[in-house]
Design an enzyme around this catalytic site. Sequence first.
Site, short mmCIF file in Angstrom:
data_model
loop_
_atom_site.label_atom_id
_atom_site.label_comp_id
_atom_site.label_asym_id
_atom_site.label_seq_id
_atom_site.Cartn_x
_atom_site.Cartn_y
_atom_site.Cartn_z
N TYR A 206 -4.46 -6.73 -3.00
CA TYR A 206 -4.20 -6.04 -1.74
C TYR A 206 -4.25 -4.50 -1.89
O TYR A 206 -3.54 -3.94 -2.71
CB TYR A 206 -2.82 -6.45 -1.20
CG TYR A 206 -2.35 -5.54 -0.11
CD1 TYR A 206 -2.97 -5.58 1.14
CD2 TYR A 206 -1.36 -4.59 -0.32
CE1 TYR A 206 -2.60 -4.70 2.14
CE2 TYR A 206 -0.97 -3.72 0.67
CZ TYR A 206 -1.61 -3.77 1.90
OH TYR A 206 -1.24 -2.90 2.88
N HIS B 148 3.25 -7.22 0.07
CA HIS B 148 2.41 -7.92 1.04
C HIS B 148 2.70 -9.42 1.08
O HIS B 148 1.79 -10.25 1.07
CB HIS B 148 0.93 -7.62 0.81
CG HIS B 148 0.19 -7.30 2.07
ND1 HIS B 148 -0.75 -8.12 2.61
CD2 HIS B 148 0.29 -6.25 2.92
CE1 HIS B 148 -1.23 -7.58 3.73
NE2 HIS B 148 -0.59 -6.45 3.94
O1 KDG Z 1 -4.12 -5.50 9.24
C1 KDG Z 1 -3.26 -5.59 8.16
C2 KDG Z 1 -2.70 -4.25 7.80
O2 KDG Z 1 -2.11 -3.68 8.92
C3 KDG Z 1 -1.71 -4.35 6.69
O3 KDG Z 1 -2.30 -4.98 5.60
C4 KDG Z 1 -1.25 -2.97 6.30
O4 KDG Z 1 0.51 -3.89 4.96
C5 KDG Z 1 0.03 -2.95 5.52
C6 KDG Z 1 0.72 -1.67 5.46
O5 KDG Z 1 1.82 -1.65 4.94
O6 KDG Z 1 0.17 -0.68 5.93
MG MG Z 2 2.60 -3.51 4.58
#
Ligand code: KDG
Ligand code: MG
Length: 408
Positions: free
Chosen positions: A160, A217
């Site tokens: 991520y 995440h």
């Molecule tokens: O669309 C998904 C994002 O908004 C997300 O993955 C972003 O976790 C996120 C963040 O903390 O900015």
């Molecule tokens: Mg986030």
Amino acid sequence: MKITGAKIFVGGPAKNYVTIKIMTDQGVYGLGDATLNNRETLPAAYLQDYLIPNLIGMDPRNSEDIWQFFYRGAYFRRGPIAMASFGAIDMALWDIKGKLANMPLYQLFGGKSRDGAMVYAHATGTDLEDLMDSITAYVEQGYKAVRVQCGIPGMPSASYAVPETRGANKNYISDFSGVRPKIEVWDTEKYLRFMPGALAEIRARFGPDLKILHDVHHRLTPREAAQFAKAVEPVGLYWLEDPTPAEDQNALRLLRQHSTVPVAIGEVFNSIWDCNTLIQEELIDFIRVAVTYAGGITHVKRIVDLAGLHHVKTGFHGAPSHSPISMAAQHHLNAWAPNFGIQEYLVLGTPECDALFPSDHKMENGMVYVSDAPGLGVDFDENEAEKYSYRAGSHPVVRLEDGTIWDY
Ligand code: KDG
Ligand code: MG
């Protein structure tokens, strides 16, 4: 006073923003943002087919009654599509109200509680040294707070918010090659072995004053999250974000029993009903809702007030998911909220984005200074908007090495 019409635009530079413009019989118009990442056409259709036909003829000054009409009138309530659509209308009605009053919105909320609102940036790296360079660049620009995400040694693919190549920036919001997602592979054991030590090295390198944030995440089980939180406690994180899947609110009880690390949750929540147990039981420290998906200013203001009763600060979502319109709404809430914490901030700044959404909200040294223009203080250039159209995109889908689906 009456609403005479509304238009929807879908598109934007590097992103499909969903923008609503609500017109009135007095020439004043309001702007709202209904962007829902990688599902942008759905709030656009909800607005176009169901909400706008009802809006026409309503008095735009009755923003509370209009919100209740749509929310309670829907019967099948809540959910990100509906709440993003109501939220966009609500922002636009507040924009109209501010313009009629000739006041910036923060004045209508109760005035400023601070001059500037602290924001955090996203540092990322394929490995720890790459991440250290990325953090250094933000510190040199004056940021006081940085979210740090790092490639994990031996992880089968980038995870991520981590790029595939050193020095690159990761566009983790949308892959515009279509609606079929790329697959990322995840391994919790490798993450748990590496990340606590990496966070400790970042603290050692940057000293005690930098506010360090980290986003899991939603990928750990309650027991793993408690283990991780305990391990990173000496780092003194500003927050640990989404350690567990958002649906399982009980998960945080175990983490709380084992650690005092501050917890931030809520970017996927879309109503006060998703937050109230976590807030009232004081299981979180920061609430991450956004005015876009959580029903607009009217509803988020209620969440902020509830949070304030329980020592929970704001930390509104501000990934590049949101257009400068909802970010402007958050700048006004941030200027006012007595329990403001921090704002995630990545949107403004590209010339294309500034041309589409002109505004004089300012970012300097890691702080946002809210505009004094009436209403939201952001405009929308319809001629610029003609340059853009909808492009289908997707988030990655995550699997374990044996193929099992995992949380993105
Ligand atoms: O669309 C998904 C994002 O908004 C997300 O993955 C972003 O976790 C996120 C963040 O903390 O900015
Ligand atoms: Mg986030």
